[in-house]
Enzyme design. Sequence first.
Site, PDB file in Angstrom:
ATOM      1  N   HIS A 173       0.890  -1.164   0.000  1.00 43.26           N
ATOM      2  CA  HIS A 173       0.000   0.000   0.000  1.00 43.26           C
ATOM      3  C   HIS A 173       0.933   1.220   0.000  1.00 43.26           C
ATOM      4  O   HIS A 173       2.040   1.150   0.539  1.00 43.26           O
ATOM      5  CB  HIS A 173      -0.822   0.135   1.273  1.00 43.26           C
ATOM      6  CG  HIS A 173      -1.710  -1.006   1.634  1.00 43.26           C
ATOM      7  ND1 HIS A 173      -1.250  -2.128   2.266  1.00 43.26           N
ATOM      8  CD2 HIS A 173      -3.057  -1.155   1.516  1.00 43.26           C
ATOM      9  CE1 HIS A 173      -2.279  -2.939   2.499  1.00 43.26           C
ATOM     10  NE2 HIS A 173      -3.384  -2.378   2.061  1.00 43.26           N
ATOM     11  N   ASP A 225       2.455   1.941   3.384  1.00 39.15           N
ATOM     12  CA  ASP A 225       3.457   1.033   3.965  1.00 39.15           C
ATOM     13  C   ASP A 225       4.863   1.473   3.647  1.00 39.15           C
ATOM     14  O   ASP A 225       5.797   1.161   4.373  1.00 39.15           O
ATOM     15  CB  ASP A 225       3.344  -0.396   3.377  1.00 39.15           C
ATOM     16  CG  ASP A 225       1.936  -0.911   3.350  1.00 39.15           C
ATOM     17  OD1 ASP A 225       1.176  -0.561   4.259  1.00 39.15           O
ATOM     18  OD2 ASP A 225       1.605  -1.662   2.408  1.00 39.15           O
TER      19      ASP A 225
HETATM   20  C1  XLS Z   1      -7.587  -6.517   5.022  1.00 40.51           C
HETATM   21  C2  XLS Z   1      -7.190  -6.797   3.656  1.00 40.51           C
HETATM   22  C3  XLS Z   1      -6.020  -5.965   3.144  1.00 40.51           C
HETATM   23  C4  XLS Z   1      -5.935  -6.049   1.646  1.00 40.51           C
HETATM   24  C5  XLS Z   1      -5.130  -4.973   1.020  1.00 40.51           C
HETATM   25  O1  XLS Z   1      -8.268  -7.289   5.672  1.00 40.51           O
HETATM   26  O2  XLS Z   1      -6.914  -8.169   3.548  1.00 40.51           O
HETATM   27  O3  XLS Z   1      -4.826  -6.363   3.740  1.00 40.51           O
HETATM   28  O4  XLS Z   1      -5.440  -7.283   1.227  1.00 40.51           O
HETATM   29  O5  XLS Z   1      -5.599  -3.713   1.339  1.00 40.51           O
END
Ligand code: XLS
Length: 431
Positions: A97, A100
């Site tokens: 993301h 991150d």
């Molecule tokens: C949250 C989601 C997130 C997505 C990406 O529960 O799994 O991690 O995979 O935003």
Amino acid sequence: MTNFFQNIEPLRFDPGRTGTAFRHYNPDEVVMGKRMEEHLRFAVAYWHSFAWPGGDLFGGQTFERPWFGDTMELARLKADVAFEMFDLLGVPYFCWHDADIRPEGTTFAESRRNFEEIIDYFPAKMERHKTKLLWGTANLFSHRRFMSGAATNPDPDVFAWSAATVKLCMDATHKLDGENYVLWGGREGYETLLNTDLKRERQQAGRFLQMAVEYKYKIGFRGAILVEPKPQEPSKHQYDFDVATVYGFLREFGLEDEVQMNIEQGHAILAGHSFEHELALASSLGLFGSIDMNRNDYQSGWDTDQFPNNVPEVALAYYEVLKAGGFTTGGTNFDAKLRRQSLDPEDLIAAHAGAMDVCARGFKAAAAMLQDGTLEAMRDERYAGWNAASSKALLSSDLEAIAALVEADGIDPRPRSGRQEISENVVNRFV
Ligand code: XLS
Ligand code: NI
Ligand code: NI
């Protein structure tokens, strides 16, 4: 080189080894005509491994990482360590993301500059460490500005901020040759209908997704756009509940041929489905894209994002993946985090190594099950009655004609065993 993973050697396939090694995952092993690495397409999730501090509802940070902090220098250190880990594991892909990988700025423009600087820091590393981008995505849920949603927010300024962020993340994904772009509707849902205009919010979300697809064509991004369903958490009611719900949503906004799905094991469980149900349904609708291979704790009823450790479950999932034709742009992303007591660098390596081994075992079992053919033959046999021309004709007939036929032909159904236990025994021969 940083010294975070000092004394940890690159992982090799070495079933006889006592230390950390792969005992089942051999990237070069050929299964059904393709190397395991190309089948499984493993990816490390940047957020859980490098950005998550180890907190829970009752307590904060447990991990102490030398790159925790809000400067660009630390963001680069984080990237250095991340790529060293990709190397040690030999994973071909990673995912991020925006939030991150870069420190948040005080304005949108400052955040954008931080982000772009790190995106420019990646290509040389991706080249040297032979790691590609499976997908990029935008974090439209952590910052307090997103507390009432992103695209579905009652405040148009948040809609605008979110759209600008997705543009940025799609540009970056395109620049890094990412194979997919993912949208998980973080807080696209609601807590109470008393303050929520559900119809309006869904319209906003639909238009937002259309814009992302339009932008894909505008910039010539050739990867897939994927939506990741999840039924609740953080919101009580999330609009992207499960594969079936997202399918209806895509149809409503004319996007069913443009968007596929990233299906997460833990989200399937939260929705009251099995992982393989979600995979089979997506595949049958032509919407299968990629997977997040992280499981939940079945007792806690929460998205605990644990590394996979159950071979039979993983086998049934990959069985559906293989039947769907395997991955094309997608892969196996570990959207999984360590338990908060697992403090050591070694834990991070062992978690991924173990997960890759579990996936390899499950995958090989799935391939063997498919090649053996017993299950498929049993299923075909169950539906064999439909092969007759007279049976097929039923589907183009009508109720009146069928009613006449039932009496004229003396149709009298004879129940036959569904042979469930026998099927389960077949699976048990392989897992
Ligand atoms: C949250 C989601 C997130 C997505 C990406 O529960 O799994 O991690 O995979 O935003
Ligand atoms: Ni999740
Ligand atoms: Ni996920």
